[in-house]
Design a protein around this motif. Sequence first.
Motif, PDB file in Angstrom:
ATOM      1  N   HIS A  46     -26.270  20.098  10.227  1.00 45.07           N
ATOM      2  CA  HIS A  46     -26.523  21.093   9.267  1.00 45.07           C
ATOM      3  C   HIS A  46     -25.858  22.298   9.624  1.00 45.07           C
ATOM      4  O   HIS A  46     -25.954  23.474   9.140  1.00 45.07           O
ATOM      5  CB  HIS A  46     -27.782  21.361   8.774  1.00 45.07           C
ATOM      6  N   THR A  47     -25.155  22.583  10.791  1.00 43.42           N
ATOM      7  CA  THR A  47     -24.713  23.834  11.365  1.00 43.42           C
ATOM      8  C   THR A  47     -23.070  23.805  11.214  1.00 43.42           C
ATOM      9  O   THR A  47     -22.475  22.834  10.684  1.00 43.42           O
ATOM     10  CB  THR A  47     -24.755  23.682  12.949  1.00 43.42           C
ATOM     11  N   LEU A  48     -22.571  24.903  11.508  1.00 47.01           N
ATOM     12  CA  LEU A  48     -20.961  25.082  11.381  1.00 47.01           C
ATOM     13  C   LEU A  48     -20.188  24.509  12.632  1.00 47.01           C
ATOM     14  O   LEU A  48     -19.071  23.944  12.455  1.00 47.01           O
ATOM     15  CB  LEU A  48     -20.797  26.528  10.889  1.00 47.01           C
ATOM     16  N   ALA A  49     -20.812  25.095  13.758  1.00 47.52           N
ATOM     17  CA  ALA A  49     -19.950  24.603  14.741  1.00 47.52           C
ATOM     18  C   ALA A  49     -20.309  23.160  15.353  1.00 47.52           C
ATOM     19  O   ALA A  49     -19.254  22.801  16.034  1.00 47.52           O
ATOM     20  CB  ALA A  49     -20.257  25.588  15.911  1.00 47.52           C
ATOM     21  N   GLY A  50     -21.381  22.607  15.208  1.00 53.23           N
ATOM     22  CA  GLY A  50     -21.701  21.373  15.598  1.00 53.23           C
ATOM     23  C   GLY A  50     -20.655  20.276  15.376  1.00 53.23           C
ATOM     24  O   GLY A  50     -20.394  19.486  16.048  1.00 53.23           O
ATOM     25  N   TYR A  60     -11.336  24.396   7.389  1.00 55.86           N
ATOM     26  CA  TYR A  60     -12.116  23.748   8.648  1.00 55.86           C
ATOM     27  C   TYR A  60     -12.626  22.622   8.432  1.00 55.86           C
ATOM     28  O   TYR A  60     -12.176  21.828   9.372  1.00 55.86           O
ATOM     29  CB  TYR A  60     -13.366  24.859   8.585  1.00 55.86           C
ATOM     30  N   TYR A  61     -13.150  22.187   7.373  1.00 54.92           N
ATOM     31  CA  TYR A  61     -13.363  20.802   7.044  1.00 54.92           C
ATOM     32  C   TYR A  61     -12.223  19.727   6.876  1.00 54.92           C
ATOM     33  O   TYR A  61     -12.353  18.679   7.425  1.00 54.92           O
ATOM     34  CB  TYR A  61     -14.245  20.458   6.036  1.00 54.92           C
ATOM     35  N   ARG A  62     -11.061  20.303   6.355  1.00 56.27           N
ATOM     36  CA  ARG A  62      -9.915  19.541   6.273  1.00 56.27           C
ATOM     37  C   ARG A  62      -9.410  19.148   7.798  1.00 56.27           C
ATOM     38  O   ARG A  62      -8.941  18.160   8.045  1.00 56.27           O
ATOM     39  CB  ARG A  62      -8.948  20.355   5.610  1.00 56.27           C
TER      40      ARG A  62
END
Length: 357
Positions: free
Chosen positions: A90-94, A120-122
């Motif tokens: 549930h984190t951004l960097a993980g 980022y997710y792409r």
Amino acid sequence: MVAPPWFELPPRGYGGIEAMCADLTDALVARGHDVTLVAAGRNGTRAHRMLRTYDVPQGPRLGEPLPEVLHAAATGRLLDDLDVDVVHDHTLAGPLLARGRSIPTVVTTHGPLEGEPGEYYRHLGDSVHLVAISESQRSQAPDLNWAGTVHNALRASDFPYRRDKEDWVFFLGRCTPDKGMHLAIDAARAAGREIKLAAKCSEPAERAYFEAEIEPRLGPGVEWLGEVTGERKKRLLARAHCLLFPLQWEEPFGMVMIEAMVCGTPVVTLRRGSVPEVVVDGVTGLVREHVAELPEAIDAAGALDPRDCRNHVIEHFQPDTMAAGYEAVYRRVLSAAPSPAPLTGAVPTRADMAPVA
């Protein structure tokens, strides 16, 4: 279950993602799963074990990059020693570390996906399996590697139900333009009702908005409460004539809406983001197209049945329902894994479930 490092689980006040992680963890344990929690601070969940990255949650440093990055690095090292089927991050960097491990990584996208977040997710591609918290959020970036959509939830038993309402309206949220607090004040005044305002207002941008748009509107009929949490927040939600929620952006979910409805309080809002997925127009709230329509809707909200509001949340937004949705995602991801996984095949009924998370 990898939670962000900012607040403990469950949070004592602000911390919507942490509250969701806590409820999901408890619901998965109740359904027979073995859950390891990676988080900061104390463990108030039913997780079988907790691995801490910080002894003290890093909430005061929210917005700084280093706590999140350190948390991700520590999580990667901790996972080296764990035998698990799925990592739910549930984190951004993980998720940056997902490509380096064979265990499937499921990531809940808790925020907006327009612009850089979507890019980022792409870039992460198929190294992560994404879960949206609403179809509205998912539609912002339909090309991402989606594994499912699962609405957030809350425990209805944690919230009071009150049928008899008072005459004032309530605003609850963050002190930012996209939540539309200034519009809520104007609409309440136009409807001839008092309004109580409860909002987090601690960051520089929040204070600037307050000084520019809210402070000049304070006066008779407008009560500023500041940030309210815990039982006080719940009592206010239960007492209010309605929750006034004049969104000015595509809200991915909006926990405050189900918090109000579970207390028997209808939501008066605009058709933005996830609102049509959460509020049943004319039953659990009134959904309008334009700000000018809000004063009339405030008055009309009194005709809605508080029991319908609560029942809607119990039926659609309980942790057990959320956990069942994530179970389906975990099984789907495991069945598509390139290496043999302990669980494969179609999504079973609860009676068929075996621990996977």
